[in-house]
Design a protein around this motif. Structure first.
Motif, short mmCIF file in Angstrom:
data_model
loop_
_atom_site.label_atom_id
_atom_site.label_comp_id
_atom_site.label_asym_id
_atom_site.label_seq_id
_atom_site.Cartn_x
_atom_site.Cartn_y
_atom_site.Cartn_z
N VAL A 27 0.67 -0.83 0.05
CA VAL A 27 0.11 -0.39 -0.17
C VAL A 27 0.76 1.08 -0.27
O VAL A 27 1.97 0.85 0.28
CB VAL A 27 -1.10 0.14 1.04
N ALA A 28 0.25 2.05 -1.01
CA ALA A 28 1.22 3.26 -0.50
C ALA A 28 0.58 4.40 0.06
O ALA A 28 -0.93 4.70 0.17
CB ALA A 28 1.06 3.88 -1.72
N THR A 29 1.12 5.74 1.30
CA THR A 29 0.82 6.20 2.00
C THR A 29 0.54 7.14 0.77
O THR A 29 0.92 7.65 -0.25
CB THR A 29 1.69 6.66 3.10
N PRO A 30 -0.23 8.53 1.69
CA PRO A 30 -0.65 10.08 1.02
C PRO A 30 0.49 10.23 -0.02
O PRO A 30 0.26 11.00 -0.93
CB PRO A 30 -1.42 10.57 1.78
N CYS A 31 1.85 10.15 1.37
CA CYS A 31 2.86 10.95 0.14
C CYS A 31 3.56 9.81 -0.55
O CYS A 31 4.93 10.39 -1.24
CB CYS A 31 3.76 11.16 1.40
N GLY A 32 3.05 9.11 -0.36
CA GLY A 32 3.84 7.95 -2.13
C GLY A 32 4.41 7.40 -1.73
O GLY A 32 5.15 6.30 -2.06
N HIS A 33 4.93 6.85 -0.21
CA HIS A 33 6.03 5.84 0.40
C HIS A 33 5.06 4.15 -0.16
O HIS A 33 4.59 4.25 0.50
CB HIS A 33 6.15 6.32 2.08
N SER A 34 6.22 3.32 0.13
CA SER A 34 5.19 2.45 0.42
C SER A 34 5.28 1.09 1.11
O SER A 34 6.99 1.47 1.65
CB SER A 34 5.65 1.13 -1.25
N PHE A 35 4.63 0.29 1.78
CA PHE A 35 4.68 -0.84 3.25
C PHE A 35 4.03 -1.66 2.81
O PHE A 35 2.87 -1.41 2.15
CB PHE A 35 4.53 0.81 4.34
N CYS A 36 3.77 -2.73 3.27
CA CYS A 36 3.03 -3.85 3.37
C CYS A 36 1.87 -3.25 4.62
O CYS A 36 1.38 -2.74 5.64
CB CYS A 36 3.72 -4.86 5.13
N MET A 37 0.58 -3.55 3.91
CA MET A 37 -0.66 -3.12 4.48
C MET A 37 -0.11 -3.14 6.14
O MET A 37 -0.42 -3.00 6.77
CB MET A 37 -1.63 -3.79 4.29
N VAL A 38 -0.20 -4.62 6.65
CA VAL A 38 -0.09 -5.05 7.77
C VAL A 38 0.76 -4.32 8.49
O VAL A 38 0.85 -3.31 9.81
CB VAL A 38 0.66 -6.90 8.00
N CYS A 39 2.07 -4.02 8.11
CA CYS A 39 3.14 -3.02 8.41
C CYS A 39 2.60 -1.52 8.52
O CYS A 39 2.44 -1.52 10.00
CB CYS A 39 4.45 -3.31 8.14
N ILE A 40 2.34 -1.21 8.26
CA ILE A 40 1.87 0.77 8.28
C ILE A 40 0.93 0.52 9.09
O ILE A 40 0.09 1.30 10.00
CB ILE A 40 1.43 1.19 7.47
N ASN A 41 -0.20 -0.48 9.00
CA ASN A 41 -1.51 -0.39 10.45
C ASN A 41 -0.95 -0.47 11.42
O ASN A 41 -1.91 -0.28 12.58
CB ASN A 41 -2.79 -1.03 9.84
N GLY A 42 -0.08 -1.49 11.78
CA GLY A 42 0.31 -1.17 12.91
C GLY A 42 1.21 -0.71 13.81
O GLY A 42 0.91 -0.77 14.65
N PHE A 43 2.10 0.24 13.23
CA PHE A 43 2.24 1.02 13.43
C PHE A 43 1.79 2.30 13.40
O PHE A 43 1.60 3.43 14.57
CB PHE A 43 3.60 1.91 12.24
N TRP A 44 0.43 2.21 12.79
CA TRP A 44 -0.31 3.76 12.69
C TRP A 44 -1.41 3.12 14.68
O TRP A 44 -1.97 4.15 15.13
CB TRP A 44 -1.22 3.31 11.51
N ASP A 45 -1.55 2.04 13.89
CA ASP A 45 -2.43 1.66 15.71
C ASP A 45 -2.08 1.44 17.10
O ASP A 45 -2.02 2.32 17.85
CB ASP A 45 -2.34 -0.01 15.82
N GLN A 46 -0.10 1.93 16.85
CA GLN A 46 -0.32 2.50 18.03
C GLN A 46 0.22 3.80 18.35
O GLN A 46 0.52 4.77 19.54
CB GLN A 46 1.91 2.16 18.13
N ASN A 47 -0.67 4.51 17.23
CA ASN A 47 -0.78 6.27 17.45
C ASN A 47 -1.80 6.49 17.30
O ASN A 47 -2.76 7.68 17.06
CB ASN A 47 -0.45 7.00 16.21
N ASP A 48 -3.07 5.66 17.95
CA ASP A 48 -4.30 6.05 17.62
C ASP A 48 -4.83 6.75 19.01
O ASP A 48 -5.77 7.78 18.59
CB ASP A 48 -5.69 4.02 17.91
N GLN A 49 -3.92 6.89 19.86
CA GLN A 49 -4.80 7.85 20.90
C GLN A 49 -4.49 9.22 20.70
O GLN A 49 -5.33 10.01 21.03
CB GLN A 49 -4.19 7.56 22.60
N ARG A 50 -3.17 9.40 19.97
CA ARG A 50 -3.03 10.81 19.78
C ARG A 50 -3.89 11.31 18.01
O ARG A 50 -4.32 12.31 18.48
CB ARG A 50 -1.59 10.98 19.29
N ARG A 51 -4.73 10.49 17.30
CA ARG A 51 -5.36 10.80 16.50
C ARG A 51 -3.69 11.81 15.32
O ARG A 51 -4.83 12.05 14.49
CB ARG A 51 -6.43 11.61 16.56
#
Length: 102
Positions: A26-50
């Motif tokens: 998957v690609a983020t809006p800035c154009g960088h690519s990641f595994c779907m599971v990896c980027i979702n896991g990374f972002w799940d850690q930031n859910d409280q800050r939104r």
């Protein structure tokens, strides 16, 4: 088209989070690519800050971006995996080029 060795350019197919070949790319809006599971896991850690950021360039996104699988990139990575498996076989040449993938 100029031939480029995969060993030189393979890093464009590597997820910066798990440092492995992209899975469900998957690609983020800035154009960088990641595994779907990896980027979702990374972002799940930031859910409280939104506030969500790209692990590569640190661009921030609010709200959390909806990610979709990059089918073309996923197909290229799958072909790369298959070519690397064939190259590992003693019956095949170990020099792989971008032209072999495309």
């Amino acid at each position: 088209m100029t031939e480029t060795s995969i060993s030189e350019d393979q890093d464009q197919f590597i997820c910066p989070i798990c440092v492995d070949l992209l899975k469900d790319a998957v690609a983020t809006p800035c154009g960088h690519s990641f595994c779907m599971v990896c980027i979702n896991g990374f972002w799940d850690q930031n859910d409280q800050r939104r506030i969500y950021s790209c692990p590569q360039c640190r661009e921030t996104f609010t709200p959390r971006p909806v990610l979709r699988r990059n089918n073309m990139l996923a197909e290229v990575v799958e072909k790369l995996k298959n070519i690397e498996l064939q190259a590992a076989s003693p019956a095949h040449s170990t020099h792989i080029t971008i032209c072999d993938i495309l």
